[in-house]
Design a protein around this motif. Structure first.
Motif, mmCIF file in Angstrom:
data_model
loop_
_atom_site.group_PDB
_atom_site.id
_atom_site.type_symbol
_atom_site.label_atom_id
_atom_site.label_comp_id
_atom_site.label_asym_id
_atom_site.label_seq_id
_atom_site.Cartn_x
_atom_site.Cartn_y
_atom_site.Cartn_z
ATOM 1 N N GLY A 388 10.056 5.978 -12.992
ATOM 2 C CA GLY A 388 9.803 4.553 -13.333
ATOM 3 C C GLY A 388 8.432 3.988 -12.927
ATOM 4 O O GLY A 388 8.354 2.937 -12.572
ATOM 5 N N GLU A 389 7.436 4.859 -13.071
ATOM 6 C CA GLU A 389 6.116 4.701 -12.589
ATOM 7 C C GLU A 389 5.007 4.285 -13.925
ATOM 8 O O GLU A 389 5.148 4.846 -14.845
ATOM 9 C CB GLU A 389 5.278 5.785 -12.021
ATOM 10 N N PRO A 390 4.745 2.925 -13.856
ATOM 11 C CA PRO A 390 4.011 2.443 -15.003
ATOM 12 C C PRO A 390 2.545 2.926 -14.792
ATOM 13 O O PRO A 390 2.187 3.378 -13.945
ATOM 14 C CB PRO A 390 3.879 1.080 -14.801
ATOM 15 N N THR A 391 1.708 3.039 -15.895
ATOM 16 C CA THR A 391 0.660 3.724 -15.824
ATOM 17 C C THR A 391 -0.392 2.478 -16.352
ATOM 18 O O THR A 391 -0.383 1.703 -17.524
ATOM 19 C CB THR A 391 0.188 4.766 -17.084
ATOM 20 N N ALA A 392 -1.518 2.212 -15.583
ATOM 21 C CA ALA A 392 -2.315 0.972 -15.575
ATOM 22 C C ALA A 392 -3.698 1.665 -16.354
ATOM 23 O O ALA A 392 -4.048 2.900 -16.242
ATOM 24 C CB ALA A 392 -2.648 0.360 -14.628
ATOM 25 N N ALA A 393 -4.504 0.899 -16.811
ATOM 26 C CA ALA A 393 -5.743 1.204 -17.412
ATOM 27 C C ALA A 393 -6.734 2.131 -16.575
ATOM 28 O O ALA A 393 -7.159 3.037 -16.754
ATOM 29 C CB ALA A 393 -6.568 0.106 -17.961
ATOM 30 N N ASP A 394 -6.634 1.646 -15.202
ATOM 31 C CA ASP A 394 -7.629 2.189 -14.457
ATOM 32 C C ASP A 394 -7.017 3.591 -13.777
ATOM 33 O O ASP A 394 -7.666 4.151 -12.786
ATOM 34 C CB ASP A 394 -7.908 1.355 -13.248
ATOM 35 N N GLN A 395 -5.698 3.774 -14.344
ATOM 36 C CA GLN A 395 -5.208 5.169 -13.937
ATOM 37 C C GLN A 395 -5.318 6.477 -14.964
ATOM 38 O O GLN A 395 -5.073 7.267 -14.812
ATOM 39 C CB GLN A 395 -3.603 5.070 -13.587
ATOM 40 N N VAL A 396 -5.689 5.913 -16.100
ATOM 41 C CA VAL A 396 -5.619 6.688 -17.257
ATOM 42 C C VAL A 396 -6.531 8.038 -16.982
ATOM 43 O O VAL A 396 -6.193 9.073 -17.331
ATOM 44 C CB VAL A 396 -5.846 6.113 -18.640
ATOM 45 N N TRP A 397 -7.954 7.596 -16.774
ATOM 46 C CA TRP A 397 -8.726 8.668 -16.543
ATOM 47 C C TRP A 397 -8.518 9.654 -15.621
ATOM 48 O O TRP A 397 -8.521 10.795 -15.670
ATOM 49 C CB TRP A 397 -10.268 8.152 -16.175
ATOM 50 N N ASP A 398 -7.859 9.061 -14.409
ATOM 51 C CA ASP A 398 -7.587 10.131 -13.428
ATOM 52 C C ASP A 398 -6.249 10.959 -13.828
ATOM 53 O O ASP A 398 -6.370 12.065 -13.699
ATOM 54 C CB ASP A 398 -7.035 9.405 -12.307
#
Length: 426
Positions: A388-398
């Motif tokens: 249930g972990e959402p993915t935010a824009a600032d997590q995509v590159w990581d």
């Protein structure tokens, strides 16, 4: 070590930790590998979060440690030596208690390392402690109770129950019969996001990609002949419905789209994450059945967008590609990371492929890195969905870069072990 290093230099963190660990001796052997180095889980579960604590001590973070902090890190490991030795002793006792209790599910290191560290601080070394065995047995029982019914054994019992098999097979058939083929769209915005995600991630664009169903639309090609096969997501000409399955082995998992429902959930169960974030067994199984029939075989649109981004970011990466030929900023960054890998150069420059003593599957993965990359990216996103972990824009590159780095490290380690076994030179 620090005295022999020039001012302003830095020391590889792994080498420094291994050297400091070696000074602790045989007392920490249960937490060490065959070569006497700390296990990967020892670093992940004990040294990093409980001893070095890089979040609070940034000087201990990163791959290189400044020379001015070398002695301090060594001292931190040395000072924790008695507690780590007691932790190792408790771990040995808990494994014995686990065997006596007939517990088989879960990795003992994941389950008990941090509990043993707590016992070490609460009771000290268990040697000579009259009730040490009873404390160990109680701890094993407590951990098992905390995990509740979300276990591999429970999953297997549920999925092999004759009544459930009939019902679940019907759900699976209906889910695949009812699946709608995604429709492609002419303008997607993926390239624009890949150009900024590593430096200035655009939250508005990220949300627009998900809101417009771009990830779903980009999955339309997967039903064409050989597309999913060429991405390494299946061994079939086209994706086919999975079977329910009744057994699984983490070492023999097929490509993501070819995994049974049991194998998909099994892979997530055996990963190291908090069980309390997972749904109950029946809900998980039904959810996985519907997920298998969805675009990219993922249930969340942000996950599907991330797969499309990963596909484009890893497209065309090879040893011969120059910086001017990259498709986006993200693609260029991954290409640059790949080009720096010495093992890639070594394998591809072999005049006689046989002289490299590299198995065909590993050579293929090295020269076609997108396939293992997309397989691992899918597994990472699948696990995030189960948690249930959402993915935010600032997590995509990581996420994109981290998966790529993980693939390269895995290939490097496999090649090094192979050359060491065959008496070669890295």
């Amino acid at each position: 070590m620090a005295q022999t290093i020039a001012a302003g230099a830095a020391v590889p963190r792994g080498m420094l930790i291994a050297d400091a660990w070696a000074q602790l001796g045989d007392a920490v052997a249960p937490l060490s590998n065959a070569s006497g180095r700390p296990l990967a889980r020892t670093v992940k579960l004990l040294l990093d979060p409980l001893v070095l604590r890089p979040n609070l001590n940034p000087r201990f973070a990163g791959g290189l440690i400044g020379v001015e902090h070398v002695d301090e890190l060594r001292r931190a490991v040395s000072d924790a030596g008695p507690a780590l030795a007691a932790t190792a002793a408790w771990f040995r006792l808990l494994k014995q208690a686990r065997r006596r209790a007939g517990v088989t599910e879960g990795n003992p290191q994941d389950l008990y390392f941090q509990r043993c560290f707590e016992l070490a601080h609460e009771h000290g070394d268990p040697h000579g402690l009259p009730d040490a065995e009873s404390i160990a047995a109680e701890t094993v029982a407590d951990v098992r109770a905390e995990r509740g019914e979300v276990t591999v054994d429970r999953l297997r019992r549920f999925m092999t129950d004759p009544d459930q098999v009939v019902r679940l097979a019907g759900l699976l058939q209906n889910a695949w019969e009812d699946r709608a083929a995604p429709q492609p769209v002419p303008q997607d915005g993926l390239a624009a996001f890949l150009d900024v995600c590593a430096t200035r991630p655009d939250e508005r664009l990220w949300k627009a990609l998900a809101a417009n169903g771009i990830g779903t639309a980009e999955a339309a090609e997967l039903d064409k002949p050989r597309v999913a096969l060429d991405y390494g997501l299946t061994a079939e000409e086209r994706p086919i419905p999975p079977v329910l399955g009744d057994r699984a082995s983490k070492r023999q998992l097929p490509p993501p789209f070819d995994r049974s429902i049991m194998e998909r959930l099994f892979a997530a169960f055996t990963a190291a994450f908090h069980r309390e974030s997972m749904a109950d067994i029946p809900s998980m199984v039904v959810g996985e059945i519907h997920r298998s029939a969805a675009a990219w075989q993922l249930s969340e649109e942000p996950s599907r967008v991330a797969m499309a981004l990963g596909r484009d970011a890893s497209s065309g990466i090879d040893y011969w590609t120059g910086p001017g030929r990259t498709r986006s900023d993200a693609n260029g960054r991954l290409q640059a990371r790949y080009s720096r890998e010495a093992y890639v150069h070594a394998v591809l420059r072999q005049p006689d492929p046989e002289s490299a003593k590299v198995p065909e599957d590993l050579k293929w993965e090295i020269m076609n890195v997108q396939e293992p990359y997309l397989r691992r990216l899918w597994a990472r996103l699948h696990g995030r969905e189960l948690r249930g972990e959402p993915t935010a824009a600032d997590q995509v590159w990581d996420l994109l870069d981290g998966v790529f780095r993980s693939v390269l490290l895995d290939q490097r380690d496999r090649l090094r072990r192979l050359l060491e076994r065959d008496g070669g030179r890295a």
